[in-house]
Scaffold this motif. Structure first.
Motif, short mmCIF file in Angstrom:
data_model
loop_
_atom_site.label_atom_id
_atom_site.label_comp_id
_atom_site.label_asym_id
_atom_site.label_seq_id
_atom_site.Cartn_x
_atom_site.Cartn_y
_atom_site.Cartn_z
N VAL A 87 18.30 0.83 6.18
CA VAL A 87 19.82 1.09 6.21
C VAL A 87 19.99 1.22 4.73
CG1 VAL A 87 20.34 -1.32 5.80
CG2 VAL A 87 21.74 0.36 6.99
N VAL A 88 19.34 0.73 3.66
CA VAL A 88 19.48 0.88 2.18
C VAL A 88 19.66 2.37 1.84
CG1 VAL A 88 18.34 0.18 -0.12
CG2 VAL A 88 18.12 -1.19 1.73
N LEU A 89 18.88 3.44 2.41
CA LEU A 89 19.22 4.64 2.10
C LEU A 89 20.62 5.23 2.59
CD1 LEU A 89 15.90 5.97 4.06
CD2 LEU A 89 16.25 5.49 1.45
N GLY A 90 21.27 4.22 3.03
CA GLY A 90 22.81 4.75 3.06
C GLY A 90 23.72 3.92 2.18
N GLN A 91 23.10 3.10 1.23
CA GLN A 91 23.84 2.52 0.54
C GLN A 91 24.25 3.03 -0.77
OE1 GLN A 91 22.18 -1.26 -0.60
NE2 GLN A 91 22.48 -2.40 1.52
N ARG A 92 25.43 2.79 -1.43
CA ARG A 92 25.90 4.00 -2.37
C ARG A 92 24.92 3.94 -3.64
NH1 ARG A 92 31.05 5.51 -2.34
NH2 ARG A 92 30.58 5.27 -0.13
N THR A 95 21.06 4.96 -3.31
CA THR A 95 20.93 6.22 -3.14
C THR A 95 21.62 7.21 -4.48
OG1 THR A 95 22.83 6.17 -2.06
CG2 THR A 95 20.85 5.98 -0.69
N ALA A 96 22.53 6.88 -4.88
CA ALA A 96 23.32 7.65 -5.92
C ALA A 96 22.27 7.79 -7.38
CB ALA A 96 24.54 7.09 -6.31
N VAL A 97 21.42 6.42 -7.56
CA VAL A 97 20.66 6.32 -8.51
C VAL A 97 19.30 7.36 -8.16
CG1 VAL A 97 18.86 4.97 -10.06
CG2 VAL A 97 21.22 4.11 -9.24
N MET A 98 18.92 7.18 -7.21
CA MET A 98 17.49 7.93 -6.99
C MET A 98 18.05 9.53 -7.09
SD MET A 98 15.41 6.04 -4.08
CE MET A 98 16.98 5.48 -2.86
N VAL A 99 19.11 9.82 -6.45
CA VAL A 99 19.20 11.36 -6.43
C VAL A 99 19.83 11.78 -7.68
CG1 VAL A 99 21.10 12.99 -5.32
CG2 VAL A 99 20.11 11.27 -3.92
N ALA A 100 20.64 11.01 -8.53
CA ALA A 100 20.98 11.22 -9.80
C ALA A 100 19.62 11.57 -10.98
CB ALA A 100 21.88 10.29 -10.41
N ALA A 101 18.71 10.65 -10.67
CA ALA A 101 17.44 10.97 -11.32
C ALA A 101 16.85 12.35 -11.15
CB ALA A 101 16.27 9.85 -10.91
#
Length: 332
Positions: A87-92, A95-101
Motif C-alpha cells: 500500500v506504500v506504492l500509493g502514498q504521496r 512515490t513522488a520521490v521515486m518517480v521524481a528521481a
C-alpha cells in the motif's frame, strides 16, 4: 594553479545539461485527440455516477457494508504484512520521490524540464481536485462508521475518493504519459494499471476504504491523466520561463565578476610656499632620471639680479684697487 572559475551547484547542474544531447527529435507532445476526449467524457460520467450512487444510498452503499462485514483482513492474515508494504506504492511522499528521481534523470539526459514540470502539474491537480471533494463530501471510513447501511456522508471524514488509489493512478501513470516510444507507453500503462488496481484493492482489504472510495479514486486519477494535454501550453511556458531565469542569473553573475577599471591619474596642482591660494594652471608630474648633486651644472636663473660667481670676484677686485682701505674679499 587552478584557474577555472568557481560555480555554484545550480550552475554546475545547468552546465551539465548543456553538455548533454538535446531533446530527441522523435519525442512528440501528447495532443487532446478525439479518442482522448471520448475517454475523458466517459470517465467523467462514471465519476459522477459513483458520486450520485453514494449520495442516494443506492446498491453501491449496500455493497460497501457487505464487504465490511465480511472483514477481508481476517480472511488471509498471512498476507497482511506484505500488503502493508504494497500500500506504500500509493502514498504521496514515497512515490513522488521515486518517480521524481527517474524523471529528473530523464530531464538531465534530454535537456528538458518538461518531465519534472508535468509531474508537478499532475500532483497539483490531484491535490486540488481530490482534496476538495474529500473535504466537501466529508465521508467517514469503515472503521469509523456510526450507522449501519448509511453512506456516512457529511460527517467530517476525508476518505471519499481514495487518495491512495488516485495517487497511484497519477504517479505511476505519468511514466506512461511521458514515454518516448509507443511500445514503452503500452508496457508502462499496463504496469501502472496493475499497481493502481493492487493499491486500491489493498486499501479495501485493510478496511481503510469502502469499495466506492476506490472506484472513485480510480476515476479521479484517470481524469487527471486524460486532461494533461490541455495543460501542455502551460508546461511549455513554465519551462521557457525557468530557462530565461537561468540566463538572467548567469548575466548577473557575469556582471559581478567583470574586471575592475584601471584608475586614471589625477592632475596635481603645484603651488609655491608662502603664496596665497590663487588659482594656477595645473601641471602633471612626470618621472625624470635622478641626477647627483655634483653632476648638476650651475645655472643662473633667467632675470636674476645676482651676478654669476666669477663676475662677483671681478667686481670686488676692481673696487679694492680703487679703495685700498677696503677689506679683501674672503676666499679670493
Amino acid at each position: 594553479m587552478r584557474t577555472d572559475p568557481s560555480f555554484t551547484r545550480l550552475e554546475r547542474l545547468f552546465a551539465r545539461l548543456d553538455r548533454e544531447p538535446e531533446r530527441p527529435a522523435h519525442l512528440q507532445t501528447p495532443q487532446m485527440s478525439r479518442h482522448r476526449v471520448v475517454l475523458f467524457a466517459s470517465t467523467l460520467v462514471f465519476y459522477l455516477a459513483i458520486v450520485v450512487a453514494v449520495l442516494t444510498t443506492s446498491w453501491l452503499v449496500r455493497l460497501d457494508w457487505q464487504v465490511m462485514f465480511w472483514r477481508p483482513y481476517e480472511q488471509l492474515p498471512e498476507l497482511h504484512a506484505f500488503l502493508d508494504y504494497l500500500v506504500v506504492l500509493g502514498q504521496r511522499g514515497p512515490t513522488a520521490v521515486m518517480v521524481a528521481a527517474w524523471l529528473g534523470w530523464r530531464s538531465w539526459r534530454q535537456h528538458t524540464l518538461r518531465p519534472l514540470i508535468t509531474l508537478g502539474v499532475a500532483l497539483l491537480l490531484l491535490n486540488i481536485t481530490v482534496g476538495s471533494v474529500k473535504l466537501g463530501l466529508g465521508r467517514l471510513g469503515p472503521h469509523y462508521a456510526t450507522r449501519i447501511g448509511s453512506a456516512e456522508m457529511f460527517a467530517g471524514g476525508d476518505i471519499f475518493p481514495s487518495g491512495h488509489t488516485a495517487n497511484a493512478v497519477v504517479t505511476w501513470g505519468i511514466l506512461a504519459y511521458l514515454a518516448s516510444t509507443v511500445r514503452t507507453r503500452r508496457n508502462l500503462s499496463v504496469l501502472s494499471a496493475v499497481v493502481a488496481l493492487s493499491v486500491g484493492a489493498t486499501t479495501v482489504y485493510l478496511g481503510t476504504h469502502w469499495v466506492s472510495d476506490v472506484l472513485l479514486g480510480w476515476a479521479a486519477g484517470l481524469l487527471i491523466l486524460l486532461a494533461l494535454p490541455w495543460f501542455e501550453p502551460l508546461i511549455a511556458r513554465t519551462e521557457s520561463l525557468v530557462f530565461e531565469l537561468r540566463e538572467y542569473v548567469r548575466e548577473r553573475r557575469a556582471g559581478r565578476r567583470a574586471p575592475l577599471p584601471v584608475p586614471v591619474p589625477t592632475p596635481v596642482t603645484l603651488r609655491a610656499a608662502g603664496h596665497s591660494a590663487a588659482p594656477r594652471a595645473t601641471a602633471h608630474l612626470t618621472v625624470r632620471p635622478h641626477i647627483i648633486r655634483s653632476e648638476r651644472t650651475p645655472a643662473t636663473p633667467a632675470g636674476s639680479r645676482r651676478p654669476a660667481h666669477a663676475a662677483a670676484h671681478a667686481a670686488h677686485a676692481e673696487r679694492g684697487a680703487r679703495n685700498p682701505s677696503a677689506r679683501p674679499v674672503a676666499g679670493g
